[in-house]
Scaffold this motif. Sequence first.
Motif, mmCIF file in Angstrom:
data_model
loop_
_atom_site.group_PDB
_atom_site.id
_atom_site.type_symbol
_atom_site.label_atom_id
_atom_site.label_comp_id
_atom_site.label_asym_id
_atom_site.label_seq_id
_atom_site.Cartn_x
_atom_site.Cartn_y
_atom_site.Cartn_z
ATOM 1 N N ARG A 1 0.833 -1.212 0.000
ATOM 2 C CA ARG A 1 0.000 0.000 0.000
ATOM 3 C C ARG A 1 0.862 1.254 0.000
ATOM 4 O O ARG A 1 1.854 1.353 0.700
ATOM 5 N N ARG A 2 0.413 2.213 -0.785
ATOM 6 C CA ARG A 2 1.082 3.505 -0.866
ATOM 7 C C ARG A 2 0.027 4.579 -0.611
ATOM 8 O O ARG A 2 -1.167 4.312 -0.509
ATOM 9 N N TRP A 3 0.470 5.825 -0.515
ATOM 10 C CA TRP A 3 -0.462 6.918 -0.252
ATOM 11 C C TRP A 3 -1.541 6.991 -1.316
ATOM 12 O O TRP A 3 -2.700 7.303 -1.014
ATOM 13 N N ARG A 4 -1.212 6.698 -2.559
ATOM 14 C CA ARG A 4 -2.237 6.767 -3.623
ATOM 15 C C ARG A 4 -3.378 5.785 -3.346
ATOM 16 O O ARG A 4 -4.523 6.046 -3.666
ATOM 17 N N ASP A 5 -3.051 4.630 -2.732
ATOM 18 C CA ASP A 5 -4.087 3.657 -2.376
ATOM 19 C C ASP A 5 -4.990 4.202 -1.271
ATOM 20 O O ASP A 5 -6.211 4.040 -1.315
ATOM 21 N N VAL A 6 -4.376 4.850 -0.285
ATOM 22 C CA VAL A 6 -5.136 5.437 0.820
ATOM 23 C C VAL A 6 -6.062 6.534 0.286
ATOM 24 O O VAL A 6 -7.253 6.583 0.620
#
Length: 187
Positions: free
Chosen positions: A133-138
């Motif tokens: 998970r990366r910030w774009r997923d959040v």
Amino acid sequence: YWGPERTRGGLLAGLVKNPQQLSARDTQLGRRSCGRLRMEFARLEQSGVRQLIVSEENLIGTMAQNLEAERLYGQISGRLARVAPAFEGRSLRIGFAIRAYDLHWASQLAFRVKAGAVLPSVADLDRLVTQPRRWRDVIADIGGIFPDAELVVWPFEGWVANPAPLISAFVGHEVALGPMAKPHKSN
């Protein structure tokens, strides 16, 4: 402005718990809290308030849960889905400060160790760095729960020491921050 001093006094009862550990009582409390929030929003509107900033980091998850799951806010969709009914029919602008990825995990680990957790092993650190998970997923998860909201994302490090210009831009007019808005001190 509602910050933790307001949100953690029972206003969000039943809404900030791990969605995988909810009891029937938590679910009922969450529904009641959504109803109380709607009533508070209506009361504020009637008194002439046009904007409200609600700031509660635990709505999206906690540091302990991130570290335990070895995922970056993997519960965010389930958490926000529970609070979303409180905001139905409202125009929303959701602000989200993202921290440099390496500093984010270092901060979470330091906080947990300070609270008594054991030091992470090299394998623990590797799992955090390689988790998918990366910030774009959040951010995509937030947009999935609040598809009509305007999402505003900014770098934490760039504004933490002087948030007034950012908050002014976020709300659309100048704000004067009170004594609680202390600059962040980094070691």
